[in-house]
Scaffold this motif. Structure first.
Motif, PDB file in Angstrom:
ATOM      1  N   GLU A  62      40.834  35.437  48.606  1.00  0.00           N
ATOM      2  CA  GLU A  62      41.470  34.641  48.822  1.00  0.00           C
ATOM      3  C   GLU A  62      40.715  33.335  50.350  1.00  0.00           C
ATOM      4  N   GLU A  63      40.871  34.439  51.315  1.00  0.00           N
ATOM      5  CA  GLU A  63      40.158  33.395  52.283  1.00  0.00           C
ATOM      6  C   GLU A  63      38.993  33.635  52.243  1.00  0.00           C
ATOM      7  N   GLY A  67      39.818  34.681  44.023  1.00  0.00           N
ATOM      8  CA  GLY A  67      40.433  34.947  43.519  1.00  0.00           C
ATOM      9  C   GLY A  67      41.980  35.197  43.538  1.00  0.00           C
ATOM     10  N   GLY A  68      41.711  36.492  45.006  1.00  0.00           N
ATOM     11  CA  GLY A  68      42.755  37.278  45.331  1.00  0.00           C
ATOM     12  C   GLY A  68      42.885  37.576  44.283  1.00  0.00           C
ATOM     13  N   THR A 119      30.596  32.372  45.082  1.00  0.00           N
ATOM     14  CA  THR A 119      31.082  31.039  44.806  1.00  0.00           C
ATOM     15  C   THR A 119      30.174  29.791  45.120  1.00  0.00           C
TER      16      THR A 119
END
Length: 390
Positions: A62-63, A67-68, A119
């Motif tokens: 996520e960082e 989406g982790g 992204t």
């Protein structure tokens, strides 16, 4: 629109993910992929929609904008995109291999530089390991990387059947940097290489596949790679590669499962609507039983796929399950596509019915990223304890 199909006891979050992916790709429909594939053009708009939904990076930290989640969620993404009629082959290398390898083995600077790019709708990273003379023997790679006095590396050699180089801005390249004197096996390293790097030649390999992604022969003529583009410890590349190869098998299986769901849905619909001698052809066991058997093979393959993904996410040994999932899913997809064509009769080969064009991709995954024969070798040796045969 093909309805989403969940696995028993799937979490509400995973069910929601399925529905979200299906909704994101639904506006394109299967015709979009088929037309792009026939023209040999990239599926840029579809890819951008998948990126916008956060699906290409669902399994990244996520960082860095990910989406982790885990490989299980990425498998859901790959399956649902394919179920909608638009299987994206580059997801298998971009999201299942390159991203996770950089996240696991990259330096803090590499993770910060590269992972946020997952992204970006125009960014893709492909994977280059296959060579003309090495086949399945990764120890026998001949692409050499030589370290220079200034710390940079120079790559010289070739790679073959590298997917999507023309669509990618960078690639993760596996190269040999030496030989282990104790074992005689090659010492491998991973490099991030720009696809427009000086000295890199790209030759398109014409194939009979109806796919948007093209295949290439690459030549590295003293391609210079900066020292900060080495991923992980040089010489420990084989370990790093396998961190990506099991996910490649699992997402390849998920892609096949999506193809199976898509063609089976169309075959069943046709069997219910097409009437001969006053009754739907699906009434006849000669049509119904092969479709039922295809459904059984598909669901068994899906169960193995998510078992393998769950094992991987729990950091357990997923090698056996990943190989079995890839084997089962590719076999199921081939049978599902073939039966969908057979159910349609002559219409199965007509473009408007939209099933025959997927035969090539299903057949490709029966060969790659690892052949069914090498999977059988693995199971015979590691699962059954039989003598090594190669």
């Amino acid at each position: 629109m093909v309805a989403t199909s969940t696995i028993d006891n799937e979490s509400p979050e995973r069910v929601l993910l399925r529905k979200s992916v299906a909704a994101a790709v639904a506006p394109f429909g299967p015709g979009y992929f088929r037309e792009k594939a026939a023209a040999g053009e990239p599926t840029q708009d579809l890819w951008a929609a998948v990126v916008k939904g956060g699906f290409t990076s669902v399994n990244l930290p996520e960082e860095f904008g990910g989406g982790g989640a885990g490989l299980s969620e990425l498998a859901v993404v790959c399956e649902e995109i394919a179920t909608a009629g638009g299987p994206l082959l580059l997801m298998v290398v971009h999201s299942a291999i390159c991203g996770p390898v950089i996240a696991e083995f990259g330096t803090a600077e590499q993770r910060a530089e590269w992972l946020p790019r997952w992204t970006e709708p125009d960014f893709r990273m492909c994977f280059a390991i296959t060579e003309p003379d090495a086949g399945s023997n990764s120890h026998n790679l001949s692409l050499r990387a030589t370290k220079q006095p200034d710390g940079d590396w120079v790559l010289h050699g070739s790679k073959i059947y590298i997917s999507g180089v023309d669509e990618s801005q960078a690639m993760l390249v596996v190269a040999k940097i030496g030989t282990d004197e104790r074992t005689g096996k090659g010492q491998l390293a991973l490099f991030i290489v720009d696809t427009d790097a000086p000295g890199l030649g790209k030759s398109h390999i014409p194939t009979e596949l109806v796919l948007p992604e093209k295949q290439f022969l690459l030549s590295f003529d003293d391609v210079r790679v900066p020292a900060n583009r080495v991923v992980g410890d040089p010489g420990d590349g084989l370990k790093q590669i396998f961190h990506g190869l099991n996910p490649e098998r699992i997402t390849g299986a998920a892609l096949c499962n999506g193809i199976s769901r898509y063609v089976l849905d169309r075959a069943v619909r046709y069997a219910n609507e097409r009437s001969v001698w006053g009754t739907p052809i699906g009434t006849h066991q000669g049509v119904a039983h092969p479709l039922a058997e295809s459904k059984i093979n598909l669901e068994l393959a899906r169960l193995m796929t998510f078992r393998a993904a769950d094992l991987y996410d729990s950091r357990a040994d997923a090698g056996e399950a990943a190989n079995m999932a890839k084997f089962a899913s590719a076999e199921a997809a081939m049978k599902c596509v073939d039966q969908a064509i057979q159910t349609h009769g002559g219409n199965g080969l007509a473009t408007e019915y939209g099933v025959a064009h997927l035969w090539g991709l299903a057949r490709l995954i029966k060969i790659a990223p690892v052949s069914r024969e090498m999977i059988l070798n693995h199971v015979a040796q590691h699962s059954l304890g039989l003598p090594k045969s190669y």
